[in-house]
Write a protein that holds these residues in place. Structure first.
Motif, PDB file in Angstrom:
ATOM      1  N   UNK A   1      44.491 -54.128  36.744  1.00  0.00           N
ATOM      2  CA  UNK A   1      44.636 -52.748  36.300  1.00  0.00           C
ATOM      3  C   UNK A   1      43.262 -52.099  36.230  1.00  0.00           C
ATOM      4  N   UNK A   2      43.176 -50.861  36.711  1.00  0.00           N
ATOM      5  CA  UNK A   2      41.927 -50.109  36.612  1.00  0.00           C
ATOM      6  C   UNK A   2      42.117 -48.870  35.748  1.00  0.00           C
ATOM      7  N   UNK A   3      43.240 -48.804  35.067  1.00  0.00           N
ATOM      8  CA  UNK A   3      43.588 -47.559  34.389  1.00  0.00           C
ATOM      9  C   UNK A   3      43.367 -47.564  32.897  1.00  0.00           C
ATOM     10  N   UNK A   4      42.769 -48.588  32.360  1.00  0.00           N
ATOM     11  CA  UNK A   4      42.588 -48.646  30.917  1.00  0.00           C
ATOM     12  C   UNK A   4      41.254 -48.007  30.526  1.00  0.00           C
TER      13      UNK A   4
ATOM     14  N   UNK B   1      52.913 -53.796  33.917  1.00  0.00           N
ATOM     15  CA  UNK B   1      52.207 -54.278  35.110  1.00  0.00           C
ATOM     16  C   UNK B   1      52.325 -55.802  35.233  1.00  0.00           C
ATOM     17  N   UNK B   2      52.245 -56.503  34.109  1.00  0.00           N
ATOM     18  CA  UNK B   2      52.358 -57.961  34.113  1.00  0.00           C
ATOM     19  C   UNK B   2      53.752 -58.392  34.582  1.00  0.00           C
ATOM     20  N   UNK B   3      54.766 -57.672  34.137  1.00  0.00           N
ATOM     21  CA  UNK B   3      56.141 -57.986  34.535  1.00  0.00           C
ATOM     22  C   UNK B   3      56.439 -57.664  35.982  1.00  0.00           C
TER      23      UNK B   3
ATOM     24  N   UNK C   1      44.388 -63.393  30.111  1.00  0.00           N
ATOM     25  CA  UNK C   1      43.824 -62.071  29.838  1.00  0.00           C
ATOM     26  C   UNK C   1      44.850 -61.161  29.179  1.00  0.00           C
ATOM     27  N   UNK C   2      46.092 -61.286  29.628  1.00  0.00           N
ATOM     28  CA  UNK C   2      47.150 -60.387  29.148  1.00  0.00           C
ATOM     29  C   UNK C   2      47.560 -60.713  27.711  1.00  0.00           C
ATOM     30  N   UNK C   3      47.687 -61.987  27.387  1.00  0.00           N
ATOM     31  CA  UNK C   3      48.154 -62.369  26.045  1.00  0.00           C
ATOM     32  C   UNK C   3      47.313 -61.779  24.928  1.00  0.00           C
TER      33      UNK C   3
END
Length: 190
Positions: free
Chosen positions: A122-125, A161-163, A141-143
């Motif tokens: 993701x580049x949107x954060x 995004x992860x899903x 990273x996601x957790x």
């Protein structure tokens, strides 16, 4: 003893094993007034007293009972595992089950490899005031983001995004479900 009597006596011999053999020897020894003799037709010498033979017989019987009890104590779940692996099926059905299991293993491996090789990010954060930063969509990273991030929108974007990552796995997942259903249909009802 005449030759004919010896031949008749030899034809009446019965092979006995284990506790039965020891019991027969004990009975034979008791009949012959506790004399220690060689066993006719054998190189084994019987030089045990009747009480010693009975002790041995009791020990053999106890050991046999112990073995049978241990077999009887095997949980039925273990037996069901053997049935699930196809041991109760006909040869044709067992071969089909093995083929399907191999396909499931291969598809599962491909599914996991795809997830491991996926480099979606993701580049949107937002990163404070000076721009954006990259977050790879790997579980390590996601957790932490999903657990610790206080911005609800960020958590939602990362979770969605992860899903959605690794869309190629959808067809693999569909194949896995089909193969699993086929294997279930081969299994006997329990």
């Amino acid at each position: 003893m005449s030759k004919q009597k010896r031949e008749n006596r030899n034809t009446n011999l019965v092979a006995l094993t284990g506790g039965a053999a020891l019991l027969a020897i004990a009975v034979n020894a008791l009949k012959k007034n506790h004399k220690k003799k060689d066993l006719p037709g054998s190189t084994v010498q019987v030089n045990l007293s009747p009480p010693e033979i009975l002790r041995l017989v009791n020990r053999i019987i106890a050991k046999s009972k112990e073995v049978h009890d241990s077999i009887a104590s095997v949980p039925l779940d273990k037996v069901r595992d053997f049935e699930r692996s196809g041991l109760s099926l006909t040869l044709t059905k067992r071969e089909e089950l093995q083929r399907l299991s191999a396909q499931i293993d291969e598809l599962s491996g491909r599914y996991i490899r795809n997830l491991n090789d996926d480099s979606t990010s993701l580049l949107s954060l937002d990163k404070a005031e000076n721009g954006k930063f990259k977050v790879t969509l790997r579980s390590h990273h996601v957790s932490p983001i999903l657990e610790l991030c206080k911005v609800g929108l960020t958590r939602r974007i990362v979770a969605v995004a992860y899903g959605r990552r690794c869309e190629v796995n959808l067809s693999i997942l569909e194949s896995l479900v089909r193969q699993s259903i086929k294997t279930q249909l081969l299994q006997p009802l329990s």
